[in-house]
Design a protein around this motif. Structure first.
Motif, mmCIF file in Angstrom:
data_model
loop_
_atom_site.group_PDB
_atom_site.id
_atom_site.type_symbol
_atom_site.label_atom_id
_atom_site.label_comp_id
_atom_site.label_asym_id
_atom_site.label_seq_id
_atom_site.Cartn_x
_atom_site.Cartn_y
_atom_site.Cartn_z
ATOM 1 N N MET A 247 0.806 -1.218 0.000
ATOM 2 C CA MET A 247 0.000 0.000 0.000
ATOM 3 C C MET A 247 0.845 1.277 0.000
ATOM 4 O O MET A 247 0.301 2.376 -0.030
ATOM 5 N N LEU A 248 2.162 1.135 0.027
ATOM 6 C CA LEU A 248 3.038 2.297 0.183
ATOM 7 C C LEU A 248 2.842 3.330 -0.915
ATOM 8 O O LEU A 248 2.727 4.533 -0.639
ATOM 9 N N ALA A 249 2.789 2.893 -2.164
ATOM 10 C CA ALA A 249 2.700 3.843 -3.284
ATOM 11 C C ALA A 249 1.446 4.703 -3.194
ATOM 12 O O ALA A 249 1.501 5.923 -3.409
ATOM 13 N N SER A 250 0.309 4.090 -2.869
ATOM 14 C CA SER A 250 -0.935 4.863 -2.814
ATOM 15 C C SER A 250 -0.912 5.857 -1.658
ATOM 16 O O SER A 250 -1.417 6.977 -1.779
ATOM 17 N N TYR A 251 -0.315 5.477 -0.519
ATOM 18 C CA TYR A 251 -0.236 6.401 0.614
ATOM 19 C C TYR A 251 0.704 7.566 0.304
ATOM 20 O O TYR A 251 0.419 8.728 0.643
ATOM 21 N N LYS A 252 1.812 7.287 -0.362
ATOM 22 C CA LYS A 252 2.728 8.362 -0.749
ATOM 23 C C LYS A 252 2.056 9.319 -1.729
ATOM 24 O O LYS A 252 2.210 10.543 -1.619
ATOM 25 N N GLU A 253 1.310 8.780 -2.675
ATOM 26 C CA GLU A 253 0.658 9.624 -3.678
ATOM 27 C C GLU A 253 -0.374 10.541 -3.043
ATOM 28 O O GLU A 253 -0.452 11.728 -3.353
ATOM 29 N N ARG A 254 -1.171 9.994 -2.124
ATOM 30 C CA ARG A 254 -2.201 10.818 -1.490
ATOM 31 C C ARG A 254 -1.603 11.809 -0.495
ATOM 32 O O ARG A 254 -2.160 12.872 -0.253
ATOM 33 N N PHE A 255 -0.463 11.455 0.086
ATOM 34 C CA PHE A 255 0.214 12.384 0.990
ATOM 35 C C PHE A 255 0.782 13.573 0.224
ATOM 36 O O PHE A 255 0.730 14.711 0.691
ATOM 37 N N ALA A 256 1.308 13.322 -0.954
ATOM 38 C CA ALA A 256 1.903 14.391 -1.765
ATOM 39 C C ALA A 256 0.848 15.275 -2.415
ATOM 40 O O ALA A 256 1.035 16.483 -2.547
ATOM 41 N N LYS A 257 -0.287 14.654 -2.808
ATOM 42 C CA LYS A 257 -1.334 15.415 -3.502
ATOM 43 C C LYS A 257 -2.692 15.100 -2.897
ATOM 44 O O LYS A 257 -3.548 14.473 -3.527
ATOM 45 N N PRO A 258 -2.933 15.545 -1.670
ATOM 46 C CA PRO A 258 -4.210 15.235 -1.013
ATOM 47 C C PRO A 258 -5.338 16.094 -1.563
ATOM 48 O O PRO A 258 -5.116 17.243 -1.966
ATOM 49 N N SER A 259 -6.526 15.534 -1.567
ATOM 50 C CA SER A 259 -7.689 16.306 -2.005
ATOM 51 C C SER A 259 -8.254 17.131 -0.857
ATOM 52 O O SER A 259 -9.036 18.057 -1.075
ATOM 53 N N HIS A 260 -7.860 16.805 0.370
ATOM 54 C CA HIS A 260 -8.396 17.491 1.547
ATOM 55 C C HIS A 260 -7.402 17.317 2.687
ATOM 56 O O HIS A 260 -6.637 16.358 2.721
ATOM 57 N N VAL A 261 -7.424 18.230 3.643
ATOM 58 C CA VAL A 261 -6.497 18.175 4.764
ATOM 59 C C VAL A 261 -6.676 16.891 5.572
ATOM 60 O O VAL A 261 -5.709 16.345 6.127
ATOM 61 N N ILE A 262 -7.899 16.370 5.647
ATOM 62 C CA ILE A 262 -8.132 15.124 6.394
ATOM 63 C C ILE A 262 -7.451 13.965 5.682
ATOM 64 O O ILE A 262 -6.891 13.078 6.323
ATOM 65 N N GLU A 263 -7.495 13.967 4.350
ATOM 66 C CA GLU A 263 -6.830 12.910 3.603
ATOM 67 C C GLU A 263 -5.318 12.971 3.825
ATOM 68 O O GLU A 263 -4.656 11.935 3.937
ATOM 69 N N LEU A 264 -4.776 14.174 3.886
ATOM 70 C CA LEU A 264 -3.349 14.312 4.150
ATOM 71 C C LEU A 264 -3.000 13.726 5.523
ATOM 72 O O LEU A 264 -2.020 13.001 5.672
ATOM 73 N N ARG A 265 -3.828 14.028 6.531
ATOM 74 C CA ARG A 265 -3.566 13.517 7.869
ATOM 75 C C ARG A 265 -3.672 11.985 7.894
ATOM 76 O O ARG A 265 -2.844 11.314 8.498
ATOM 77 N N GLU A 266 -4.676 11.432 7.228
ATOM 78 C CA GLU A 266 -4.829 9.971 7.195
ATOM 79 C C GLU A 266 -3.640 9.304 6.515
ATOM 80 O O GLU A 266 -3.085 8.319 7.012
#
Length: 461
Positions: A247-266
């Motif tokens: 799952m590492l790639a998907s978490y890195k991608e969402r961390f770099a380009k989150p759609s919302h601050v909550i997604e970044l925190r998750e």
């Protein structure tokens, strides 16, 4: 000569210290079937090699896809192109299988079945015990579609409940009370189902599930983080850590380009748990958290990136002391929740140092506070993630005896929890503005447009 007989004859190829392990596997057909079911075998591959120790060119036993034992290979003998189960993987599978076996025995003793366990998962909220979890993992763990169904159905229900929970109409009060209970019930049902599902998942299932492109657009556990309460945010982080590298790639991608601050925190908390749990990922993940790509110029999201950079610095400076701090907090919570217990009870503790880890950890993970807002949120979430990274799934649950002792103190009522979740949601996303509409004219009153006609003849319905 039958394969099994050949295997027994070739035991002389391995050292005496490995004969016991080889014969133990030979006698435990259920464990061997479990190992085979959790090993990726390509089409046409009929045998696997199981290493009896770590290191280069260890001794192996060869097992057929059917479960039949074929032969033993001594140290230095080649396994050819056969897939190999390493000793570390073997030990992990054997440990996991033992827990499944114990869970089945526990379920049998307690007289529970699939239906009763499912009902309990969906209704008991924070009162699910460690024994409930172990039995459910053994019985329901293989039923992936069923558990995903429980999780997704309640996730949808939680989403649908929020409009009713945000209303201020007095006439909706009875429905609102029921909705608050359902919100808390659904939050806990999602948490329990996800923990059972992921802790039971095979490596092959995780790899296949991780390949779905939808993961880069959003996390399956996003609803748990959106709830905001510490028990659910910690479980979402643990789930990411438990799933690990696939799952590492998907978490890195969402961390770099989150759609919302909550997604970044998750995504950030999930990455932190991966780094702390998996030594092989640690350096890469901590680098991402310390200086995420594209962090500059993202407006209000920038402080969140600062938080994770500070988290990395603290972990690198004092990881062990943070873990100790987490356990100390859990022990203090247990002391507080058992003050009423009479002297002589095994759950009466004179001092916090007397509280065992198997009580301190679930006490910590059941701590109820807003994990995403407020001054204390960052500090408590940090020590929570450090503790969660190395925790087992069952460490999130109190033993049954402890639950009974603390039933009158410290277990939150579902309606009270639901009200708290609504408040957290308001702080997180803001309370919707109430639209005040002008009083509607009567059907026979003049139309407010000024036409001189009755409302029912002009702009009325």
């Amino acid at each position: 000569m039958p394969h099994d007989a050949h295997f027994l004859e070739r035991l002389d190829r391995v050292d005496r210290k490995h004969v016991e392990l080889a014969l133990g596997l030979y006698r435990d057909h259920d464990l061997v079937r479990y190992i085979l079911s959790h090993t990726r075998l390509a089409e046409g591959v009929e045998r696997i090699a199981i290493a009896l120790e770590e290191g280069r060119q260890p001794p192996h036993i060869i097992v057929a896809r059917t479960g039949a034992f074929v032969t033993c290979l001594g140290r230095g003998m080649s396994t050819g192109e056969l897939p190999v189960v390493t000793r570390a993987h073997l030990d992990g599978l054997a440990s996991k299988f033992q827990r499944v076996r114990e869970g089945l025995e526990l379920a049998k003793k307690r007289g529970v079945d699939e239906t009763r366990l499912l009902d309990r998962i969906e209704s008991a909220g924070p009162a699910i015990t460690r024994e409930d979890f172990l039995a459910a993992r053994a019985i329901l763990g293989p039923a992936v579609p069923l558990l995903f169904g429980v999780y997704s159905d309640w996730a949808i229900t939680i989403h649908e409940l929020h409009p009713l929970l945000q209303t201020t109409r007095r006439s909706a009060a009875p429905q609102k009370t029921r909705a608050e209970r359902d919100l808390a019930r659904g939050a806990w049902a999602c948490a329990h189902a996800a923990m059972i599902l992921v802790d039971s998942a095979s490596r092959e299932w995780v790899r296949e599930w991780a390949s779905f492109p939808e993961h880069s657009a959003g996390s399956a556990w996003g609803v748990m983080v959106t709830l905001g309460a510490f028990p659910f945010v910690m479980r979402a982080a643990w789930l990411a850590g438990r799933l690990g590298k696939p799952m590492l790639a998907s978490y890195k991608e969402r961390f770099a380009k989150p759609s919302h601050v909550i997604e970044l925190r998750e995504a950030g908390l999930g990455l932190a748990c991966m780094a702390l749990r998996h030594g092989a990922l640690r350096s890469e993940v901590l680098k991402v958290l310390r200086s995420p790509p594209g962090a500059e110029g993202q407006g209000t999201i920038d402080p969140q990136y600062t938080y994770f950079a500070e988290l990395v610095a603290l972990v690198e400076a004092k990881e062990e002391s943070l873990r100790t701090e987490a356990l100390d907090l859990g022990r203090k919570i247990v002391i507080e929740r058992t003050r009423h217990v009479p002297t002589g009870s095994p759950y009466h503790f004179a001092d916090a140092s007397d509280v065992p880890d198997d009580l301190a950890l679930p006490a910590l993970f059941s701590l109820w506070y807003d994990a995403l807002n407020g001054e204390r949120a960052g500090d408590l979430t940090l020590i929570g993630v450090v503790a969660a990274a190395h925790a087992r799934a069952e460490d999130f649950y109190y033993p049954s005896a402890a639950i009974h002792v603390m039933a009158s103190y410290g277990l939150q009522d579902l309606q009270e929890a639901g009200q708290s979740l609504v408040e957290i949601h308001h702080r997180l996303l803001g309370t919707p503005r109430t639209v005040v509409r002008a009083a509607r004219p009567g059907r026979n009153d003049p139309c407010p447009c000024g036409s001189g006609k009755k409302y029912k003849k002009c702009h009325g319905p």
